[in-house]
Each structure stands twice: as structure tokens, then as C-alpha cells.
Design a protein around this motif. Structure first.
Motif: not given
Length: 702
Positions: A310-324
Motif C-alpha cells: 500500500x505504501x508503494x502505491x500511495x507514494x506513486x499516487x502522491x508523485x502523480x498528483x502532488x496537488x491533490x
């Protein structure tokens, strides 16, 4: 078992216009304007240019005059959601149902206007009915100009009306009902035929959904995150019509692969986990940085207890949408579940916060009077007994309880506060302050360093960015283990602990990034960093405020539990008003003290009925798998909702559906019928059960 067709009503004044009998009610809520008629309609027209969301509930305005040949006219109106707005005829039919009122036999209705907002085209669709006589449909734009109402506009209006019905529905607690006076709430989708109509309109207009704005936690609405997609998912979740949702998103996915995240969510709702995982994997091969897909993966892994995945997926999501906000919040949740408290706080500090955008609400002039007659079907002594009468003084509420700011949080601040309280509940207030001082620059140490380094170093300006979470993890990799495992409990409501002197220490101030940036000094290259806190971050002002609000919540909670313990030791009664018990129940619930919240809610209900307290008790019955207790609470909540003209609550429908799924329709209906309450009240709950049968919900045929 399939429900019989709902009988239709033919309006006598306008033959051919059919409307379901459920719209017919003898007692209707009315808000009166005595002399200046159409002022409410004019006020609605004036507010059109300020609407930003789905729009306010529909406005129904009637003009009445005495039957005895008088020319003096009076305007009355109310608001409504859930009416079929697919054509001018269906809206006119609703107006026709209001032409006869047994409560007012001296007046007759001479005309009516139905106003329904089209959020796609920013138009107010209107149907004007002359009784008896003509029908005219048109629309009003934001400038107040009249335009032609086309079929395409009616399709948009119909879809908006369904979404508004879900958007403005109450969850059972009564909070939404209290916000707007005089709203009738109907279920917009009562059978499979209407469902097909709704989903067909949603398919046609799906890729225009971003025009409808989105939930307050979303910064930028997109194809898969907007009020349209939220409404569709809410409908599927409520009714359990997973196959219909899967079919819809399968078709839309062929046009845009991003829709895969919505399809995967519905498959997970339907327990089709293998298909959902395969779908997410395949879709991410095409769009590897689609943040909604990554967030869906992170949520799934988190639910399965796979923290590292879950951590790896969440990190990539932050990188993909850092303003959300949602991606950062998910990452913080993962850190909390993994008990990495320092990184959870630092990630929370990085969340982009948005000003809360509330729902569009009617802006009406002050009416001369309001009629709120009690519907006979909802009369129940235990709901009405103890309720304050008109003119009675309000419950006394201690000023300290009135000033608990956390109760008013909404949007991103509410979710951020919930994360902070989860951490506090897990490790205790003292440990939370310790972790806070380890990761954030505190005011005292900043002041000491300022004395030694007069010019602030460049490195202090620690702006958050898309890679902040990974930087934080690297910096704290060696010592994060020392933070884990040190768990101290906050005062948890145990009377003995409270009386043993547990106190809540007021937190010190941290240094916010604005404070550092406000200095006028130019950076001195000779000072690369402050020596004492070179690996620390600057705390955002809003997070600093959340700590202070949490402190106040914990302080009031501790005082309450201490006083309760003392009263028990002294065998004296601990007195609070019903409203105070309700506030204390919410307070304990916010702080994740479940047993104490239930105790407060029960004390509230011992004084008088409260929908919020009853909604809280539902959680206790759910936890204990107490079917009779749940149904007893549901019957009362459904009756109270009906008392305030709300015949539809998605949350209550969902709970009834889940009970039928678990226990079977026959058992649920039998328990309801065996309850010693008036039959009309029981019939209101039977209508929810009948709706489940109409949609062939699991268990409804047993």
C-alpha cells in the motif's frame, strides 16, 4: 419476489399528466409570502450567477387566492428533491398534486412554478402552470434572460435532479435536514425502469461530468472525480446494483481507460476482487501515473493488511498528483496503519488544504410564516415526547462545549483532524507531543538558534513538494524505529485513571513556514543549516491549529470523565441537558472512545429522542450484530426523517439492504412487524424493504 407496480395518479385539472402516488401527501410543508408574490422566485433568479455546485433543491412556488371572488393573492413555496425532471410534463404533474389541501379549504391555487437547476448548462429550468389552463416551459440563464428549453437541456436537468437527490439526502443524523427548512426529499430511482433511464443519461453525459465540480476534498475535478461519478458510485453502493454499474463502466472504459478506476471500485464492492486486481494491473500498464487507479490499489492493499505494498502505491499516487489532498491523506493513513507516527505527521503536514465549498443552498427572503404540519404516518409518542415546544427556552449548553471548534470542521480539515485523532488515540497525547517535537521545529529552539545565527539559513525554507514523503522517509529511516512501540494511552474514559490526576499538557508552539519566510534578512552562505534541527520540518500553520483544537477536545473530554468518576464515587447524579449529552457523544466519537460515546448518546436518549444519538447507537448494534436493536433504531430514524418530509435516506436504505442480505427479507419484515409501534410507522420501514425487493437485492426473495 417482484414488487407490484406503483399506482399512478392522474391530475384532474390536467388530464394525461401522470405522477406516482407517493408524491401525494395531504399535509405539505409551506413557507408563506403574504403580499409580495414571486419574491422567492426572483431571489432564486438573482442567485443563479453565484451557484458553483449542483445547485439548490428544486423550488415549487404556488399562487393562491380566496375562493370568495377576491383578487388578493398569496404566494407559498417549498423545496423538493427527487422529482422526475425529465420533461416539463412530469414537473407540471407534481405541481398539480399540490392544488388541493385539506388544511386550507378557503383558498384555491391559480398558478404554480416549478424551478429545477441544470448545473451542466447553468440554467434554471422552469415550468409555469396556470390552473386551469396553460403550461409553459422555458429556462432562465445567469443574466436573467429567458431561453428555449430543448430536449438536450431536459436530459441534463433530469440527471442533475437525480444527483441532487443523493447529494442533499440526510444520512439519518438530521444534520442535512436542519440546514434548509421546508425540503421534501423523495427517492429519485424507485424501480429498474427509472434506473435504466438514470444510467442511460449518465452514460450520454459522462464525459461532461467535470463541469459539475466535485467533493470539497478534490482540487481539480476530472473525468473520474466529480459529482457525477460520486453520485453514480453512491447509487450503486446504496442499492447494491453492482451488475448495472459494471455494465455502465465497462462501456465507458472502452472510450477512456481512466474509467478503469471506477470499474475496479464497483468490482470490489461486488466482492469480485480477482477481476478488480487484474483490471487495475492491466490499466496501469496503459496509464502508469493515473492517481485514481494508484489510490484504488493503495486502498485495496491497505484493507488486506499489506502495508508495504500500500505504501508503494500511495507514494506513486502522491508523485502523480502532488496537488491533490486525497493522495497525501491516503499516504498518511498508510503510515498510521504501519505505526510510523513521525512519517504520518510529516505527510499530514504536506497535505494541500482547500477552503471548504459548501453545497449550493437557497437564498430566500424572510417569509411571513412557515407551516410545518406533522404527517400522520410519522406520529410516534416517544419521538415527540420531551421535544421543546415553540417558545420554550433552548437547552442549556455550557460555553466550553459550545466552543469546540472540531465539531464544525468539514472538507479537508475534517479529514486531516480525523487522522490526527487516530494517531493520538493510538499512542497517547504525551507521545504525540514527543513525536511532534522530533519532526517539527519548535518555537523555543528556533528562538535559541536565532540568537546564535542572526541570518536564517536557506535550508530552513522547507517547502513541501511531490517528493517530500520520500525525502522524509530517507531522513528518518534510522531513527523511525525508536518512535514505534512507545505507546502511552490518553485518558480513555476510565474513571479511575481520570481521578488519578491524568492531565493534558498544553502543546508548545511550533514554527510555521510563514514565520521563517517573513524575515527580511538575506541568506548568509556561511550558514548552511541550523545545527540543532537541520533534519526537521517547519509546521504548517493550519496543522499547528489542529494540535490546539485537539488539545481543547482532550481537555474537555478529560474534565467530563473526571467529573463522571467523582459523581459515581459519591453516588450522586451527573446532570447534563440532552443537547450537552449529544455534544459529549460527538466529542468522544471524534476522539475514538467508542464506549464513552455510546454512554453519552444513551443518556441523551433517556431525556428525549435525538436522531444523532440514535444514529450513534446504530454503530453499537452493528458491532454486536444485534439485528433487533438495529431495526428498532432504523424504524425510529425512518419515522423521524418522514416527520421532516424526508422519504429517502441512502444511508438508511443501505443499512436495511445489508440487514436483508444478512438475515433475509422474511425475518427482517417479521421483526419489524413484531415491534410494538403504530402500524403506519412500521409501514414506512416496510417501504424500504419493498424497495429492496423491487431491485431484487440479495436476500429479498427469502
Amino acid at each position: 419476489m417482484v414488487a407490484p407496480a406503483v399506482p399512478e395518479y392522474v391530475a384532474p385539472e390536467t388530464p394525461g399528466l401522470r405522477v406516482p402516488r407517493r408524491y401525494m401527501r395531504l399535509a405539505i410543508v409551506w413557507i408563506h409570502e403574504e403580499d409580495d408574490i414571486y419574491v422567492a422566485v426572483d431571489a432564486r433568479s438573482d442567485s443563479l450567477q453565484s451557484l458553483r455546485e449542483l445547485g439548490p433543491p428544486d423550488l415549487v412556488y404556488l399562487v393562491k387566492q380566496p375562493k370568495a371572488n377576491s383578487t388578493r393573492q398569496t404566494g407559498v413555496y417549498h423545496h423538493v428533491t427527487g422529482i422526475d425532471a425529465s420533461s416539463s410534463a412530469s414537473l407540471a404533474a407534481y405541481v398539480n398534486t399540490l392544488t388541493f389541501s385539506p388544511l386550507d379549504k378557503t383558498h384555491k391555487v391559480v398558478s404554480g412554478i416549478y424551478c429545477c437547476y441544470n448545473a451542466f448548462s447553468h440554467l434554471d429550468m422552469r415550468v409555469e402552470v396556470k390552473i386551469p389552463g396553460s403550461l409553459e416551459s422555458y429556462c432562465i440563464d445567469e443574466r436573467g434572460d429567458k431561453r428555449v428549453a430543448t430536449e438536450a437541456l431536459w436530459l441534463e436537468t433530469f440527471l442533475c435532479a437525480v444527483l441532487r437527490a443523493y447529494h442533499y439526502a440526510d444520512n439519518g443524523s438530521g444534520d442535512d435536514i436542519k440546514k434548509i427548512v421546508g425540503v421534501r426529499r423523495f427517492n429519485p430511482v424507485t424501480n429498474t425502469e427509472m434506473e435504466h433511464k438514470f444510467l442511460d443519461a449518465a452514460e450520454k453525459l459522462f464525459f461532461l461530468g467535470r463541469q459539475l465540480s466535485s467533493d470539497p476534498e478534490t482540487q481539480v475535478p476530472n473525468t473520474v472525480t466529480n459529482h457525477l461519478t460520486s453520485g453514480i458510485l453512491k447509487y450503486i453502493y446504496t442499492t447494491g446494483r453492482y451488475t448495472s454499474g459494471i455494465n455502465l463502466f465497462e462501456k465507458l472504459r472502452t472510450r477512456d481507460v481512466e474509467v478503469s478506476s471506477l470499474l475496479a471500485r464497483v468490482q470490489l464492492m461486488a466482492d469480485e476482487e480477482v477481476q478488480a486486481v487484474r483490471l487495475m494491473y492491466d490499466a496501469l500498464q496503459d496509464v502508469p501515473m493515473e492517481y485514481s487507479l494508484l489510490d484504488c490499489q493503495a486502498s485495496f492493499c491497505q484493507d488486506k493488511g499489506e502495508g508495504e505494498m500500500a505504501l508503494e502505491c500511495a507514494k506513486r499516487a502522491v508523485t502523480a498528483a502532488p496537488s491533490e489532498f486525497s493522495t497525501w491523506a491516503r499516504l498518511a493513513e498508510v503510515y498510521v496503519s504501519m505505526e510510523r507516527w513521525d512519517l504520518a505527521l510529516l505527510t499530514l503536514n504536506s497535505c494541500p488544504m482547500f477552503t471548504y465549498q459548501d453545497k449550493d443552498t437557497p437564498r430566500m427572503p424572510q417569509p411571513s410564516r412557515i407551516m410545518l404540519p406533522i404527517l400522520s404516518e410519522s406520529i410516534l409518542d416517544e419521538i415527540d415526547e420531551g421535544q421543546p415546544k415553540q417558545g420554550d427556552p433552548h437547552d442549556y449548553v455550557h460555553p466550553t462545549l459550545r466552543k469546540l471548534h472540531a465539531a464544525s470542521y468539514q472538507g479537508t480539515f475534517l479529514k486531516a483532524y480525523n487522522l490526527l485523532t487516530k494517531i493520538a488515540a493510538a499512542i497517547g497525547w504525551d507521545q504525540l507531543l514527543k513525536v511532534r517535537s522530533e519532526v517539527f521545529v519548535m518555537e523555543e529552539e528556533y528562538r535559541v538558534e536565532r540568537q546564535h545565527v542572526p541570518k536564517p539559513a536557506q535550508s530552513l525554507d522547507a517547502e513541501t513538494n511531490g517528493e517530500a514523503a520520500e525525502d522524509v522517509e530517507a531522513e528518518n529511516e534510522d531513527d523511525s524505529g525508536s518512535v514505534k512501540g512507545t505507546v502511552e494511552n490518553t485518558p480513555n474514559g476510565d474513571g479511575n485513571e481520570a481521578s488519578n490526576g491524568n492531565s493534558i499538557e498544553r502543546p508548545e508552539q511550533t514554527v510555521a513556514s510563514e514565520v521563517v519566510k517573513s524575515g527580511n534578512e538575506d541568506p548568509d552562505p556561511s550558514h548552511s543549516a541550523y545545527t540543532q534541527f537541520q533534519n526537521k520540518r517547519l509546521c504548517e500553520r493550519w496543522l499547528d491549529n489542529l494540535f490546539m483544537v485537539l488539545y481543547e477536545d482532550l481537555r474537555v473530554y478529560t474534565i467530563w470523565r473526571t467529573e463522571m468518576a467523582q459523581s459515581r464515587q459519591q453516588a450522586t447524579e451527573y446532570k447534563k441537558s440532552a443537547t450537552e449529552w449529544e455534544i459529549l457523544g460527538e466529542l468522544a466519537e471524534r476522539l475514538h472512545h467508542f464506549d464513552e460515546s455510546i454512554e453519552a448518546y444513551q443518556n441523551c436518549l433517556a431525556t428525549r429522542f435525538s436522531p444523532k444519538a440514535t444514529r450513534g447507537l446504530l454503530k453499537l448494534y452493528e458491532q454486536r450484530n444485534d439485528t433487533r436493536g438495529m431495526l428498532g433504531a432504523l424504524i425510529r430514524l425512518i419515522a423521524w426523517q418522514y416527520r421532516w418530509y424526508s422519504e429517502f435516506s441512502p444511508d438508511l436504505l443501505y443499512l436495511v439492504r445489508k440487514l436483508i442480505e444478512d438475515e433475509g427479507a422474511v425475518k427482517v419484515r417479521s421483526i419489524v412487524q413484531a415491534t410494538n409501534l403504530p402500524q403506519p410507522v412500521l409501514d414506512l420501514t416496510h417501504q424500504y424493504c419493498q424497495l429492496c425487493a423491487t431491485f431484487r437485492s440479495s436476500g429479498s426473495d427469502t
